[in-house]
Design an enzyme around this catalytic site. Structure first.
Site, mmCIF file in Angstrom:
data_model
loop_
_atom_site.group_PDB
_atom_site.id
_atom_site.type_symbol
_atom_site.label_atom_id
_atom_site.label_comp_id
_atom_site.label_asym_id
_atom_site.label_seq_id
_atom_site.Cartn_x
_atom_site.Cartn_y
_atom_site.Cartn_z
ATOM 1 N N ASP A 218 0.853 -1.140 0.002
ATOM 2 C CA ASP A 218 -0.070 0.138 -0.084
ATOM 3 C C ASP A 218 0.733 1.254 0.105
ATOM 4 O OD1 ASP A 218 -2.990 1.170 0.599
ATOM 5 O OD2 ASP A 218 -1.726 2.166 2.281
ATOM 6 N N GLU A 260 1.230 -0.538 -5.108
ATOM 7 C CA GLU A 260 0.225 0.504 -5.245
ATOM 8 C C GLU A 260 1.072 1.722 -5.363
ATOM 9 O OE1 GLU A 260 -3.476 2.934 -3.413
ATOM 10 O OE2 GLU A 260 -1.737 2.580 -2.152
HETATM 11 C C1 GLC Z 1 -4.315 3.487 0.011
HETATM 12 C C2 GLC Z 1 -5.575 2.717 0.005
HETATM 13 C C3 GLC Z 1 -6.737 3.462 0.569
HETATM 14 C C4 GLC Z 1 -6.059 4.244 1.770
HETATM 15 C C5 GLC Z 1 -4.757 4.883 1.709
HETATM 16 C C6 GLC Z 1 -4.070 5.447 3.079
HETATM 17 O O1 GLC Z 1 -4.362 4.358 -1.005
HETATM 18 O O2 GLC Z 1 -6.093 2.278 -1.000
HETATM 19 O O3 GLC Z 1 -7.999 2.894 0.749
HETATM 20 O O4 GLC Z 1 -6.917 5.148 2.258
HETATM 21 O O5 GLC Z 1 -3.888 4.044 1.186
HETATM 22 O O6 GLC Z 1 -3.850 4.102 3.909
#
Ligand code: GLC
Ligand code: CA
Length: 874
Positions: A218, A260
């Protein structure tokens, strides 16, 4: 598995299969434990509930399940604010429940992808509580990023623009500001500190040790910080990723890391490293452009971004998606594009959050089934691995009034029961209200209802997933755009060593013509992949022409040998290999072509032309045997003159087994008929004629005059001597020639060749010659005598008495044409196809029985006919 059988290494559950590149062929399904199924009726989904629903996911055909965070958390960011990395949130179950889920998933061949959220923690995490208490500069304090002012790193953007004004927040206990890229209750971990990286690696090993197959990293671009930068994509961050990857490779096999990184393609590229960082990364810029292209009815947005997408290492893969649990992010588009997207897809400001749109797939496209299918077919055919967001396979709706991104995280809709079958708790107790509006509400949109309807979106998705999984080229092949002057049409090829797939997409809401340049594929036959329908063979001299309905997408496999399952538009002779025309042997003849079989030319044909010719004929029965040689075993002149025609028999000998003998009428043609034959039916050409005159030797079944002569021969009951035997016409009911005489070739099935005369008579040539009367002749004669109405009347036949006194063989029959709606063969094949589609889609028995009812009527009719037939023959 007993102890004896289990591999000695460790007691991890077995992985579904051992291909380290499994993620390239995967179909990922993103689900939220909280929203999927509530097993204990407390209003919150849980692991036992999810495990119970694995049947459904297996039936859908997906191969990997991605779960949103399920760890202990104050849930201010729906679990992305983690308070304990190595256990399960009590509402969702226990670590044992999680293990049971992983094991059950693996038993079904499903992989498990979970979240490794290590850019930040919750401010409730013990690491943060410890840090704020510890003195500045201490190892505990240094787990996070601190500053005495809130003015450091001014170049860094704010991500959650709706809620946050700064990336710094003051902590009254620490009496310092801490750094956070997301919510202020989510302090960023300090990855510049090696102790943090160590701690994170331990977390990773904990979950991989429980059998987890893959981790989504993430918010990965923001791990490290450095003065004077925007703190995104820093080399230090890439060094941390390489470290994580090394640890993963050293201790585990066949696992996967998914980055991500919501960045431009050139920056995302770095997250693959040299194949030594992440295996996969989301393609964030492509996603909004797919929506844009559909709205603009113009392919440009898609082709542009894919052309700018850099190549990635062999072992890496893009993750493709239409929607996910977050807003449809518009960070990776230009300002003009963003304005356009807001206007087109989020007219109501309530639909917007941060830099994006908080809506699900179906509402985004105004519930247009065609647009949903279009986007999914693009998603499933573009280079990468597709991800489905839970509920989008049903066309679920959203609730834009729920705040933050909760509107796209509502309970899964299983049935029309209370709470959509998600939970038996009182509705007021649910973690969020289910969608109940009249269009998308669970009463209408739910798994149970959609499974029952063969043509529902859900069953269509199952077919799409199954099809994609049958063709590795989608996950692994190259991408090439194909030129097409109509900008509303997107055309591309996916190619690997085994297969070439052509994708044609009409991005507009109206019918469109598509002229696509496929000249380098001339000779191949496009076969539509969902229905296995053959299209006309591609030729080199003109672009291929397709007509595309509104929002239609078609996948064509370009094949040399079509599957021959469905009815075909192209005659089989057209299914030539591309090189046939160029490779044809040439025969040097004088002016007189009539004596070709009595000269050395016959030997030349036998030596150079017959074997390849036989091999490419559909009626050639012995394709599986090794063909050694072929020779003309008998022949006669059927037509004399400048363009003579012959009736020949060809005997083929094989490396093993008995020889076969075939009927082969041949016509020697020049001028216009020759030009037509080479262009339209190159596979039916035996050889070129050079020398004094130019021409071709072609299969006589395609020559109208040859067919007519056979017809006349029967009617006149004439006997023609051949070189070694006799040909005899047999008259049955006789022939009344129609005024207009037009020959059409059709039905090349099952080894026969059929030519029809003006819908009145059908001349059927039995290619394989076997002693004794053909049943069509023998039974036809008997039934014609009895005037049985349900079979075609036999008008006549051609019998052949070969050398050696064997029983006469039937070479051809002439029957009256019976108007029909297709052959029994095609009927059976179509029926089987539908049957397997229903099985594949797991449509419930009751519904398929209803569908069978009509087929039953047809069958009963056929049965009556057969019964009477048997009485007559007996
Ligand atoms: C990522 C997740 C999102 C979350 C963010 C902060 O972007 O996809 O849902 O709010 O991280 O943790
Ligand atoms: Ca529960």
């Amino acid at each position: 598995m007993t102890n004896d059988e289990s591999p000695a290494t460790n007691d991890q559950p077995p992985a579904p299969d051992a291909d380290p590149l499994w993620y390239k062929d995967a179909v990922i399904y993103q689900a939220h434990v909280k929203s999927f199924f509530d097993s204990n009726n407390d209003g919150i989904g849980d692991f036992p509930g999810l495990t119970q629903k694995l049947d459904y996911l297996q039936g859908l055909g997906v191969t990997c399940i991605w779960l949103l965070p399920f760890f202990p958390s104050p849930l201010k960011d729906d679990g992305y604010d983690i308070a304990d990395y190595t256990t399960v949130h009590p509402s969702y179950g226990t670590v044992d429940d999680f293990k049971a889920f992983v094991d059950t998933a693996h038993q079904r061949g499903l992989r498990v992808l979970i979240e490794l959220v290590v850019n930040h923690t919750s401010d409730q995490h013990p690491w943060f509580q410890r840090a704020r208490q510890a003195p500045p500069g201490s190892p505990e304090r240094n787990f996070y990023v601190w500053s005495d002012t809130d003015t450091k790193f001014p170049e860094t953007r704010i991500i959650f623009t709706d809620t946050e004004k700064s990336n710094w927040a003051f902590d009254p206990v620490a009496k310092q500001y801490y750094w956070h890229r997301f919510f202020s209750h989510q302090p960023d971990l300090n990855h510049n500190n090696p102790a943090v990286v160590e701690a994170v690696i331990d977390v990773m090993k904990f979950w991989l040790g429980l059998g987890v197959d893959a981790l989504r990293l993430d918010a990965v671009p923001y791990l490290c910080v450095r003065h004077g930068t925007n703190n995104e994509n820093l080399p230090e961050t890439h060094a941390v990723l390489r470290r994580i990857r090394r640890e993963l490779d050293a201790a585990f096999s066949n696992r996967m890391l998914l980055a991500e990184a919501n960045q431009w393609p050139a920056d995302v590229r770095d997250y693959f490293g040299d194949g030594d960082e992440c295996h996969m990364a989301f393609h964030f810029p492509l996603m909004p452009r797919m929506f844009m292209a559909v709205r603009q009815e113009d392919r440009h947005a898609i082709t542009e971004i894919l052309n700018q997408t850099p190549d990635i290492p062999e072992s890496c893969q893009w993750a493709l998606f239409l929607r996910n649990h977050d807003e449809l992010t518009l960070e990776m588009v230009t300002d003009e594009e963003r304005d356009y997207m807001y206007q087109a897809y989020a007219a109501d400001p309530q639909m917007r959050v941060n830099v994006g749109i908080r809506r699900r797939l179906a509402p985004l496209v105004e519930n247009s089934r065609r647009r949903i299918e279009l986007l999914n077919m693009l998603l499933f055919s573009m280079p990468g691995t597709p991800i489905i967001y839970y509920g989008d396979e049903l066309g679920m709706g959203d609730n834009i009034y729920l705040g933050d991104r909760n509107g796209v995280r509502t309970p899964m809709q299983w049935s029309g029961d209370r709470n959509g079958g998600f939970s038996r708790a009182d509705t007021a107790r649910l973690f969020a209200p289910p969608v109940v509006d009249p269009v998308y509400g669970y009463q209408a949109v739910n798994v149970e209802a959609l499974e029952r309807s063969p043509f529902s979106l859900l069953n269509w998705m199952k077919r799409l997933i199954a099809l994609r999984r049958q063709h590795r080229v989608f996950g692994r092949g190259t991408l090439e755009f194909v030129s097409c002057s109509n900008r509303k049409v997107l055309a591309y090829l996916r190619r690997d060593a085994d297969e070439t797939v052509l994708v044609l997409a009409n991005l507009s809401r109206t019918l469109q013509p598509a002229e696509v340049d496929l000249s380098s594929y001339s000779g191949l036959t496009p076969v539509e992949m969902l229905g296995q329908t053959e299209f006309p063979r591609l030729t080199g001299d003109r672009p291929a022409f397709f007509t595309l309905g509104p929002y239609a997408v078609h996948w064509f496999s370009l094949t040399t040998q079509p599957a021959q399952l469905a009815q075909t538009l192209a005659s089989p002779d057209q299914q030539a290999r591309p090189a046939v025309a160029e490779d044809l042997p040439a025969l040097l003849l004088g002016v007189n072509w009539e004596s070709v079989f009595d000269s050395a030319a016959r030997r030349m044909l036998e030596r150079h032309a017959l074997v390849p010719f036989l091999a490419r004929q559909r009626w050639f029965a012995s394709k599986a045997r090794r063909l050694d040689a072929a020779r003309f075993s008998d022949w006669l002149v059927l037509r004399g003159g400048a363009s003579p025609a012959f009736l020949t028999t060809v005997t083929a000998t094989f490396r093993e087994g008995l020889p076969d003998t075939y009927l082969l009428p041949l016509a020697l043609v020049s001028g216009e008929p020759a030009a037509r034959a080479i262009a339209d039916t190159p596979a039916a050409v035996l050889a070129r004629i050079a020398g004094a005159r130019k021409g071709l030797i072609v299969d006589g079944a395609l020559d109208d005059d040859v067919c007519m002569r056979l017809l006349e021969m029967c009617d006149a009951e004439s006997a023609l001597p051949s070189k070694y035997g006799t040909l005899r016409g047999v008259r049955a009911a006789g022939i009344v020639l129609p005024a207009e005489r037009k020959w059409v070739r059709s039905g090349f099935e099952q080894g026969d060749t059929v030519a029809s005369l003006s819908d009145r008579y059908a001349l059927k040539l039995f290619r394989r010659i076997e002693p004794g009367p053909n049943p069509d002749f023998e039974i036809g004669q008997a039934l014609t005598r009895e005037k049985f109405p349900r079979t075609p009347t036999l008008a006549g036949a051609v019998q052949y008495e070969g050398p050696g006194g064997a029983e006469p063989a039937t070479l051809a029959v002439i029957q009256t044409s019976v108007s029909n709606q297709g052959s029994g063969w095609a009927f059976t094949i179509n029926e089987l196809q539908r049957y397997y589609e229903r099985v594949a889609a797991r449509i419930s028995r009751r519904d398929s029985e209803m569908m069978d009812a009509t087929e039953e009527t047809v069958r009963a009719n056929v049965y009556q006919g057969i019964k009477r037939l048997r009485e007559l023959i007996a």
